[in-house]
Design an enzyme around this catalytic site. Structure first.
Site: not given
Length: 435
Positions: A79-82, A119, A167, A182, A186-187
């Site tokens: 997977d990828k996260h930005s 997204t 938060r 955070s 999730k990832k």
């Protein structure tokens, strides 16, 4: 365990041990910890910090507060996260490109936050596309298409869902420890074998300086690695929008142009760089460069587009979407060019201001209950270093109403500064590797 004792210890500068953080995360998930206690905990972490070991322990505790997926697909699950920017539709390009390279991508994504697009909001501009899938359907789409892009279910990292909401209203969003926990909880709950992080820096990013971006990248990579997930981060330029389009349907169109073998060179380059780093870290390519070449080939050959079409159909969208995507995407009733008021060179672009202009057009949320208009936004945005003559277009506005287009035009002119030729740096500024 006692929430008050954990908070009091944090206030004194004592980092809770892993068992205490597991207890607190379970309390966030099942309601044993009150909102007041969650807010006090977040503020104490914000002021005192957790250190490396505490950050890892909190991330793992929040990951384990709900369902952790397991896969048996015969190939790596990646997977990828930005960290968020403007004109950033990489996920729509990269997930199917990776799938075309033989790996699986169960991508859990989010909605727009602040000036950045989400997204899920982009994908929901495709008629019928469903982001809220149950676990069985999620697994089926991943297995068939090689990728799926979905919202986190209430069972994925529920402690994070609760703590993030607290938060957001207690002024504790900007904590390196809490941001890291955070994102990664999730990832990691998606059961990944590898992760690549796109840490944005510049005018259109949350991180405005390379120092801040590098600190976040190191925290994310180190924490993910300690939690057992090989991870690489690229620190990438956001001094101008990645693609020349901002807005949900407009960014889907920009992504589809790349999947069709053309489109934005910067979007193509970054998708290949991120995918190449991820394939290399997972042992699916000899090097990041070789992996990038595989991603580029998947885009040029149409294999990535075919995977995207399978994903869209599997998640309820039109089966013929890839063949004629513009027929399905919504179009705004007011489309207008913004002309330059004088000759000059594009010296600076305030991406955050442009992102907020799109939000005000209705392309994002100013309050949580706002409905997003998928058709509005900006397209054909000029790039840094472009020479323009008076009367030439700086961008094209897509608006629901004439007066909103007027306001957006003023915002574009204020955000695009004409002056001396700028120094345009590399798209990938740095790389942070786990291990």
């Amino acid at each position: 365990m006692d929430a008050r004792a954990i908070i009091a210890g944090l206030r004194r500068g004592d980092v809770p041990d892993a068992s205490a953080l597991r207890w607190f995360a379970r309390g966030l998930a099942d309601g044993a910890v009150s909102d007041a206690q969650a807010g006090a905990f977040a503020m104490a972490v914000c002021l005192r910090g957790l250190g490396d070991a505490g950050r890892v322990a909190l991330t793992q505790a929040m990951r384990d507060s709900g369902e952790v997926l397991r896969w048996d697909l015969g190939a790596p699950v990646l997977d990828k996260h930005s960290t968020g920017g403007v004109g950033d539709c990489v996920s729509l390009v990269l997930a199917p490109a990776l799938a075309a390279c033989g790996v699986y991508v169960p991508m859990i994504s989010g909605r727009g936050l602040g000036h950045t697009g989400g997204t899920l909001d982009k994908l929901e501009s495709i008629p019928g596309f469903a982001c809220d899938l149950d676990t069985a359907r999620f697994r089926a789409v991943v297995a068939e298409a090689g990728c799926a892009i979905v919202a986190a279910s209430p069972r994925i990292a529920p402690a994070d869902r609760r703590l993030y909401a607290v938060r957001d209203v207690t002024g504790t969003v900007e904590s390196l420890d809490l941001i890291t926990a955070s994102i990664l909880s999730k990832k990691l709950a998606a059961g990944l074998d590898g992760l690549v992080l796109d840490v944005k820096v510049g005018a259109g990013a949350f991180m405005k300086t390379e120092e801040d971006a590098r600190a976040l990248a190191r925290a994310l990579v180190g924490t993910a690695q300690a939690a057992g997930c090989p991870t690489t981060a690229l620190i990438t330029d956001m001094d101008q929008p990645l693609a020349p389009a901002l807005g949900n349907a407009l960014e889907v169109d920009a992504a589809m142009a790349v999947l069709a073998g053309g489109g934005s060179a910067r979007l193509t380059e970054l998708s290949a760089a991120l995918g190449g780093a991820l394939l290399a870290s997972a042992g699916e390519a000899e090097s990041a460069e070789a992996g990038a070449a595989r991603i580029a080939e998947a885009l040029a050959s149409g294999a990535a587009a075919e995977r995207f079409g399978r994903m869209v159909a599997g998640q309820g969208g039109p089966r013929a979407f890839v063949e004629d995507w513009r027929r399905f995407l919504p179009e705004a009733p007011v489309i207008r060019e913004v002309a330059a008021e004088r000759d000059g060179t594009v010296a600076a672009i305030d991406g955050e201001a442009l992102g907020l202009a799109v939000v005000r057009l209705g392309g994002g949320r100013q309050v949580e209950s706002d409905r997003v208009n998928p058709a509005v936004g900006l397209s054909d945005l000029v790039r840094l270093g472009t020479s323009v003559r008076r009367g030439q277009p700086l961008a094209r506005i897509h608006s629901a109403r004439e007066h909103e287009a007027d306001a957006a035009a003023a915002a574009v002119r204020a955000a695009v500064r004409l002056g001396e030729s700028p120094r345009v740096g590399p798209l990938v500024r740095d790389r942070v590797v786990s291990g």
